[in-house]
Scaffold this motif. Structure first.
Motif, PDB file in Angstrom:
ATOM      1  N   ARG A 146      30.858  72.390   1.569  1.00  0.00           N
ATOM      2  CA  ARG A 146      31.901  73.388   1.408  1.00  0.00           C
ATOM      3  C   ARG A 146      31.493  74.662   2.169  1.00  0.00           C
ATOM      4  O   ARG A 146      30.326  74.809   2.543  1.00  0.00           O
ATOM      5  N   PRO A 147      32.405  75.586   2.403  1.00  0.00           N
ATOM      6  CA  PRO A 147      32.006  76.839   3.047  1.00  0.00           C
ATOM      7  C   PRO A 147      30.854  77.526   2.326  1.00  0.00           C
ATOM      8  O   PRO A 147      29.954  78.081   2.973  1.00  0.00           O
ATOM      9  N   GLU A 148      30.844  77.489   0.985  1.00  0.00           N
ATOM     10  CA  GLU A 148      29.751  78.134   0.256  1.00  0.00           C
ATOM     11  C   GLU A 148      28.407  77.443   0.491  1.00  0.00           C
ATOM     12  O   GLU A 148      27.354  78.059   0.373  1.00  0.00           O
ATOM     13  N   ARG A 470      18.789  80.640  -5.423  1.00  0.00           N
ATOM     14  CA  ARG A 470      19.894  80.237  -6.294  1.00  0.00           C
ATOM     15  C   ARG A 470      20.996  79.524  -5.501  1.00  0.00           C
ATOM     16  O   ARG A 470      21.519  78.482  -5.918  1.00  0.00           O
ATOM     17  N   LEU A 471      21.356  80.086  -4.372  1.00  0.00           N
ATOM     18  CA  LEU A 471      22.406  79.499  -3.555  1.00  0.00           C
ATOM     19  C   LEU A 471      22.009  78.115  -3.053  1.00  0.00           C
ATOM     20  O   LEU A 471      22.807  77.168  -3.077  1.00  0.00           O
ATOM     21  N   ALA A 472      20.771  77.990  -2.566  1.00  0.00           N
ATOM     22  CA  ALA A 472      20.312  76.702  -2.034  1.00  0.00           C
ATOM     23  C   ALA A 472      20.236  75.647  -3.124  1.00  0.00           C
ATOM     24  O   ALA A 472      20.587  74.481  -2.909  1.00  0.00           O
ATOM     25  N   GLU A 473      19.786  76.035  -4.305  1.00  0.00           N
ATOM     26  CA  GLU A 473      19.693  75.084  -5.408  1.00  0.00           C
ATOM     27  C   GLU A 473      21.079  74.631  -5.863  1.00  0.00           C
ATOM     28  O   GLU A 473      21.273  73.465  -6.233  1.00  0.00           O
ATOM     29  N   ALA A 474      22.065  75.521  -5.804  1.00  0.00           N
ATOM     30  CA  ALA A 474      23.439  75.139  -6.155  1.00  0.00           C
ATOM     31  C   ALA A 474      23.982  74.128  -5.157  1.00  0.00           C
ATOM     32  O   ALA A 474      24.672  73.160  -5.538  1.00  0.00           O
ATOM     33  N   THR A 475      23.677  74.334  -3.861  1.00  0.00           N
ATOM     34  CA  THR A 475      24.105  73.366  -2.854  1.00  0.00           C
ATOM     35  C   THR A 475      23.405  72.029  -3.051  1.00  0.00           C
ATOM     36  O   THR A 475      24.026  70.960  -2.952  1.00  0.00           O
ATOM     37  N   GLN A 476      22.126  72.064  -3.341  1.00  0.00           N
ATOM     38  CA  GLN A 476      21.391  70.824  -3.599  1.00  0.00           C
ATOM     39  C   GLN A 476      22.015  70.068  -4.777  1.00  0.00           C
ATOM     40  O   GLN A 476      22.239  68.852  -4.700  1.00  0.00           O
ATOM     41  N   HIS A 478      25.049  70.235  -5.872  1.00  0.00           N
ATOM     42  CA  HIS A 478      26.369  69.740  -5.460  1.00  0.00           C
ATOM     43  C   HIS A 478      26.251  68.462  -4.640  1.00  0.00           C
ATOM     44  O   HIS A 478      26.990  67.483  -4.877  1.00  0.00           O
ATOM     45  N   LEU A 479      25.327  68.436  -3.693  1.00  0.00           N
ATOM     46  CA  LEU A 479      25.186  67.262  -2.829  1.00  0.00           C
ATOM     47  C   LEU A 479      24.707  66.048  -3.617  1.00  0.00           C
ATOM     48  O   LEU A 479      25.215  64.933  -3.447  1.00  0.00           O
ATOM     49  N   VAL A 480      23.719  66.262  -4.480  1.00  0.00           N
ATOM     50  CA  VAL A 480      23.178  65.144  -5.261  1.00  0.00           C
ATOM     51  C   VAL A 480      24.245  64.586  -6.194  1.00  0.00           C
ATOM     52  O   VAL A 480      24.417  63.362  -6.318  1.00  0.00           O
ATOM     53  N   SER A 481      24.972  65.464  -6.854  1.00  0.00           N
ATOM     54  CA  SER A 481      26.006  64.989  -7.776  1.00  0.00           C
ATOM     55  C   SER A 481      27.148  64.301  -7.030  1.00  0.00           C
ATOM     56  O   SER A 481      27.792  63.389  -7.564  1.00  0.00           O
ATOM     57  N   SER A 482      27.380  64.707  -5.782  1.00  0.00           N
ATOM     58  CA  SER A 482      28.477  64.129  -5.005  1.00  0.00           C
ATOM     59  C   SER A 482      28.188  62.699  -4.568  1.00  0.00           C
ATOM     60  O   SER A 482      29.088  61.848  -4.550  1.00  0.00           O
ATOM     61  N   ILE A 483      26.945  62.420  -4.185  1.00  0.00           N
ATOM     62  CA  ILE A 483      26.633  61.065  -3.700  1.00  0.00           C
ATOM     63  C   ILE A 483      25.911  60.224  -4.739  1.00  0.00           C
ATOM     64  O   ILE A 483      25.772  59.008  -4.564  1.00  0.00           O
TER      65      ILE A 483
END
Length: 497
Positions: A146-148, A470-476, A478-483
């Motif tokens: 996502r953009p974020e 915090r931002l990087a961990e949120a992206t991590q 998101h990616l793990v939960s997505s796949i």
């Protein structure tokens, strides 16, 4: 908070712990021990008020300026955003902050000319990937960003670069697949006070977006001045059709520099170079990243064009894009810069990349000599060469050598000061050789960008590391939960052959 913590002076070789005089009188700071750096938490106004001159006193200054060379026991005065003077026993400007640095090494900031910043939140995920594994992952992950998530990667990437003394970094931003993603990438770069060149790109090979009006939009809205910390260019794949030719022609006609991936093993890299040359797309404002696995004819064409190469030895050696072409590039006289490529698998510091370049090329030279039954009597590629690639060479590739890349009066003050009190920095017999082979990111005491101190005593100042985490961990997450966790584990740990 007590900004000095009752520290005792560091007696060894004259380094001083910081003591702050009354307002309007010079303020003195110093290099710290690891314990001091770990326990100090001081806001920027306490030590380095905006607009106050800065005097770094008594360092061994590796200027990367051919006329000045290496200057022991030398002062560097910074006024506003520029280097005002370089010399011995300089007078401190009124109210200047003084950093006592006797015996420490001072260098111009590193310049990285090719890094996919948006992938920074994937740090280490590709440590065991080949190029095949990478392409598989890139078919799966980018649509989930996502953009974020682009913002998070770029923000962490900038914080990481500043911490490692990479004062200028080119963001090869091919994760910017929509205007919203592109704006998020730029927002993140501009939110951290490092220097960056945002190279707008997109993942598909179709380059029709370049001439669609989107590049015009973001250039006009976000990049009105060449003097801002974040400037713009394009990240384009080599053209393969008339649409690609039109994109490159746009760059030429609008005087926009281009950074392009060229020369991967197994790809038609020689035909790519020929097409670029035949259309007059290559010039000194073009940088070719990787540039491995090509014929001598291609390197000759690149040399004749004046284009630069950006060598990513750690990435190329581990993923298999091709063997670092340092020797052949040097033989043809092509100007060289260095790059990290991505934190996805490899280190973000230029110390590791300088060593990788030296080790790969020297190892190859020795191997070829041994195959002939000979020994190498003297080395051609020197530590000073790769330090130049990592500093002034990068500045030249970005067209910024008149502003950054060396410690020269009149240039912008992008500086990195390395401590001299760690085991790895003791003693210094050969400053450049020591810097390249013995120094590391943990030895960086002070980082200055555009005259502003962003790191001192090993501690970031005015740079929000907790937010980056915090931002990087949120992206991590998101990616793990997505796949899914199993797919994630299989992705980062591909099967052995």
């Amino acid at each position: 908070m007590d900004t000095q913590g009752g520290r005792l002076p560091l007696k060894r070789r004259g380094l001083l712990a910081g003591t702050v005089a009354a307002a309007g009188v010079a303020m003195t700071a110093g290099l710290s021990s690891p314990a001091q750096a770990a326990t100090t938490s001081v806001t920027e106004p306490d030590r380095f008020p905006a607009g106050r001159p800065l005097l770094i006193r008594g360092a061994t200054v590796i200027t990367m300026d051919r006329a000045r060379g290496i200057l022991p026991d030398t002062d560097v005065l910074v006024v506003r955003d520029k280097i005002k003077a370089v010399g011995r026993k300089l007078s401190a400007a009124h109210g200047a902050t003084i950093i006592e640095a006797r015996g420490a090494l001072l260098i111009p900031g590193f310049v990285d000319t090719h890094r996919h910043m948006w992938q920074s939140a994937l740090r280490g995920a590709g440590a065991d990937w080949t190029l095949t594994n990478y392409l598989t992952a890139m078919g799966m992950l980018p649509p989930l960003f996502r953009p974020e998530d682009i913002y998070a990667g770029n923000y962490l990437g900038m914080v990481d670069a500043v911490a490692d003394g990479v004062t200028t970094v080119l963001d090869w931003s091919h994760g910017s697949v929509t205007p919203a993603h592109a704006d998020a990438a730029v927002d993140a770069l501009m939110a951290v006070p490092g220097r960056a060149r945002w190279a707008y790109g997109r993942f598909p090979l179709d380059l029709s977006w370049v001439t669609s009006g989107e590049v015009d939009r973001i250039r006009e809205a976000r990049f009105s001045s060449d003097d801002q910390l974040v400037t713009m260019q394009l990240a384009l794949h080599a053209p393969s059709d008339s649409v690609g030719d039109a994109a490159w022609r746009y760059a030429v006609e609008h005087d926009v520099p281009v950074n392009s991936h060229v020369g991967f093993f197994g790809a038609a890299s020689d035909s790519d170079v020929r097409r670029l040359v035949e259309n007059k797309f290559l010039s000194p404002s073009t940088t070719l990243a990787h540039a491995t696995a090509m014929s001598d004819d291609s390197y000759r064409l690149i040399a004749d064009s004046g284009a630069f190469v950006s060598l990513s030895a750690e990435s190329d050696l581990n993923m298999g894009q091709g063997y670092p072409p340092t020797g052949v590039v040097r033989r043809f006289g092509i100007p060289i810069s260095l790059s990290v490529d991505s934190l996805l698998g490899w280190s973000g510091d230029m110390f590791s990349n300088m060593r990788a370049i030296l080790s790969a090329e020297r190892g190859l030279v020795h191997l070829r000599a041994h195959e002939r039954g000979e020994m190498v009597a003297s080395l051609d590629l020197r530590a000073a060469d790769v330090l130049r690639y990592a500093t002034l060479g990068g500045a030249e590739a970005l067209g910024m050598a008149d502003r950054i890349g060396s410690i020269t009066p009149g240039k912008l003050a992008d500086l990195v000061l390395l401590r001299q009190d760690t085991p790895s920095m003791t003693p210094v017999n050969n400053p450049i050789g020591h810097l390249v082979f013995h120094a590391g990111r943990g030895d960086i005491d002070t980082v200055v960008v555009n005259g502003r101190v962003l790191k001192h005593r090993g501690e970031l100042i005015g740079v929000n590391l907790p937010r980056a985490r915090r931002l990087a961990e949120a992206t991590q997450d998101h990616l793990v939960s997505s796949i899914g966790e199993e797919a994630w584990r299989n992705l980062i740990d591909p099967p052995r052959p």
